[in-house]
Write an enzyme that holds these catalytic residues in place. Sequence first.
Site, short mmCIF file in Angstrom:
data_model
loop_
_atom_site.label_atom_id
_atom_site.label_comp_id
_atom_site.label_asym_id
_atom_site.label_seq_id
_atom_site.Cartn_x
_atom_site.Cartn_y
_atom_site.Cartn_z
N ASP A 4 0.91 -1.40 0.06
CA ASP A 4 0.07 0.55 -0.04
C ASP A 4 0.71 1.04 0.03
O ASP A 4 1.28 1.72 1.25
CB ASP A 4 -1.31 -0.01 1.12
CG ASP A 4 -1.98 -1.49 1.03
OD1 ASP A 4 -2.43 -1.47 -0.15
OD2 ASP A 4 -2.44 -1.62 2.67
N LYS A 25 0.98 -7.94 -1.73
CA LYS A 25 -0.62 -7.28 -2.61
C LYS A 25 -0.58 -6.29 -3.08
O LYS A 25 0.27 -5.49 -2.25
CB LYS A 25 -1.33 -8.27 -0.67
CG LYS A 25 -2.85 -7.47 -1.10
CD LYS A 25 -3.74 -7.92 -0.03
CE LYS A 25 -3.50 -6.48 0.62
NZ LYS A 25 -4.49 -4.90 -0.01
N ASP A 52 -5.31 -7.18 -5.36
CA ASP A 52 -6.60 -6.64 -3.72
C ASP A 52 -7.64 -6.13 -4.60
O ASP A 52 -7.66 -4.68 -4.37
CB ASP A 52 -6.17 -7.34 -2.75
CG ASP A 52 -7.02 -6.85 -1.71
OD1 ASP A 52 -8.24 -7.27 -1.91
OD2 ASP A 52 -7.37 -6.18 -1.09
N LEU A 53 -8.08 -5.98 -6.11
CA LEU A 53 -9.19 -5.26 -5.87
C LEU A 53 -10.66 -5.75 -5.66
O LEU A 53 -11.56 -4.37 -6.28
CB LEU A 53 -8.92 -5.46 -7.45
CG LEU A 53 -7.82 -5.28 -8.17
CD1 LEU A 53 -7.54 -4.23 -10.09
CD2 LEU A 53 -7.09 -3.35 -7.71
N LYS A 54 -10.58 -6.32 -5.14
CA LYS A 54 -11.98 -6.96 -4.48
C LYS A 54 -13.31 -6.32 -4.88
O LYS A 54 -14.04 -5.53 -4.80
CB LYS A 54 -12.43 -5.97 -3.02
CG LYS A 54 -11.16 -6.24 -2.00
CD LYS A 54 -12.05 -5.55 -0.71
CE LYS A 54 -11.09 -5.36 0.27
NZ LYS A 54 -8.46 -5.51 0.24
N ASP A 57 -19.24 -7.38 -8.75
CA ASP A 57 -19.72 -5.90 -10.07
C ASP A 57 -20.49 -7.56 -10.27
O ASP A 57 -20.99 -8.41 -9.90
CB ASP A 57 -18.75 -5.95 -10.59
CG ASP A 57 -19.90 -4.22 -11.81
OD1 ASP A 57 -19.90 -4.76 -12.05
OD2 ASP A 57 -18.24 -4.09 -11.72
N THR A 108 -12.13 -6.24 7.11
CA THR A 108 -11.84 -5.88 9.31
C THR A 108 -11.51 -4.71 9.48
O THR A 108 -11.66 -4.64 10.81
CB THR A 108 -10.40 -6.41 8.64
OG1 THR A 108 -9.24 -6.37 7.96
CG2 THR A 108 -9.96 -8.28 8.84
N ARG A 169 -2.00 -6.92 13.45
CA ARG A 169 -0.66 -6.59 14.79
C ARG A 169 0.25 -6.80 15.22
O ARG A 169 -0.54 -7.58 16.03
CB ARG A 169 -1.64 -5.13 14.77
CG ARG A 169 -2.85 -4.06 14.65
CD ARG A 169 -1.70 -3.25 12.82
NE ARG A 169 -2.38 -2.41 12.76
CZ ARG A 169 -2.80 -2.71 11.27
NH1 ARG A 169 -2.22 -3.75 10.29
NH2 ARG A 169 -3.22 -2.03 11.09
N GLY A 198 0.72 -4.54 6.21
CA GLY A 198 0.73 -4.17 5.44
C GLY A 198 1.90 -2.44 6.51
O GLY A 198 2.96 -2.51 6.82
N ARG A 199 0.52 -1.80 6.92
CA ARG A 199 1.46 -0.95 7.77
C ARG A 199 2.33 -1.31 8.95
O ARG A 199 3.14 -0.24 8.79
CB ARG A 199 0.21 0.33 8.09
CG ARG A 199 -0.72 0.54 6.85
CD ARG A 199 -1.60 1.51 7.29
NE ARG A 199 -2.92 0.28 7.41
CZ ARG A 199 -3.67 0.71 7.80
NH1 ARG A 199 -4.04 2.21 7.85
NH2 ARG A 199 -4.81 -0.05 7.87
O1 C5P Z 1 -1.81 -1.92 7.08
P1 C5P Z 1 -2.39 -3.17 6.57
O2 C5P Z 1 -1.61 -4.02 7.88
O3 C5P Z 1 -3.79 -2.75 7.69
O4 C5P Z 1 -3.45 -2.99 5.30
C1 C5P Z 1 -3.74 -4.85 5.16
C2 C5P Z 1 -4.38 -4.86 4.13
O5 C5P Z 1 -5.29 -5.73 3.57
C3 C5P Z 1 -5.06 -3.60 3.09
O6 C5P Z 1 -3.83 -3.36 1.57
C4 C5P Z 1 -6.47 -3.83 3.20
O7 C5P Z 1 -7.41 -3.32 2.06
C5 C5P Z 1 -6.49 -5.48 3.23
N1 C5P Z 1 -7.20 -5.98 3.35
C6 C5P Z 1 -8.21 -5.80 4.62
N2 C5P Z 1 -9.34 -6.60 5.17
C7 C5P Z 1 -9.74 -7.11 4.07
C8 C5P Z 1 -9.28 -7.82 3.05
C9 C5P Z 1 -8.19 -6.65 2.49
O8 C5P Z 1 -8.22 -5.11 5.95
N3 C5P Z 1 -10.79 -7.95 4.47
#
Ligand code: C5P
Length: 224
Positions: A4, A25, A52-54, A57, A108, A169, A198-199
Amino acid sequence: MALDLCNSRDVFTILEGIPSISQVKVGPGVLMQEGPSLITELHSRGYKVFLDLKHHDIPNTVRLAVKAAKEMGIWMLSVHASGGLKMLQAASEEATGSPIILGITVLTSLDDPQLKEIGFTNSVETTVLQLASLAQKGGLGGVVASPHEVRKIRAQIGNEMLIVTPGIRLETDTKHDQSRTMTPRQAVEAGADYLVIGRPILEAPNPKEAVASILASLETAKKP
Ligand code: C5P
């Protein structure tokens, strides 16, 4: 790892610093910025790409998206399980196993009050289980859910499908916009097959050390 980030320079700078990462991802932000050449470059460097374009449609539109992803050699692709059975079947029929189609259950970042606000009458947990069943019925290869729901999903859908969990986390991390989080070790011990992070890595003062400490925390994790 969730890429991201804003551009491919940042993507490759961070990846070059963390050689232990081999699965990434890609979301809409960096993809819109860089275009499909980003995916070509990731593939040429040996990364497996979860796109991951979710998608959510009509079946035909999702089928076309899956066809394009298949031609690109995408490893995993996400669709919203709430897109309905016909949409899920269209995606899995087009993929025929590759890419692995993952059904997003409940994001989430959402909790019970937020679900209610959208108009869902059931709790997060009931909704997640209902959507996981639908994903299974639609022939999907896996589901995406919070680590909190992994055990119940596994009990319901068995071992054939993958469970992928964002919302990861470390104890010391900030939660950002995520509501239903767990540590990497807790998620693996609950039965997650893949963790999306991600973060906690991207915003760490030292991303390589962040990954090393996540991997160290998993070494003694007991898979169910
Ligand atoms: O930064 P963080 O660890 O929160 O990133 C989580 C990643 O997972 C993001 O790219 C978010 O779009 C993705 N995601 C999510 N919840 C979902 C599906 C995907 O947080 N149910």
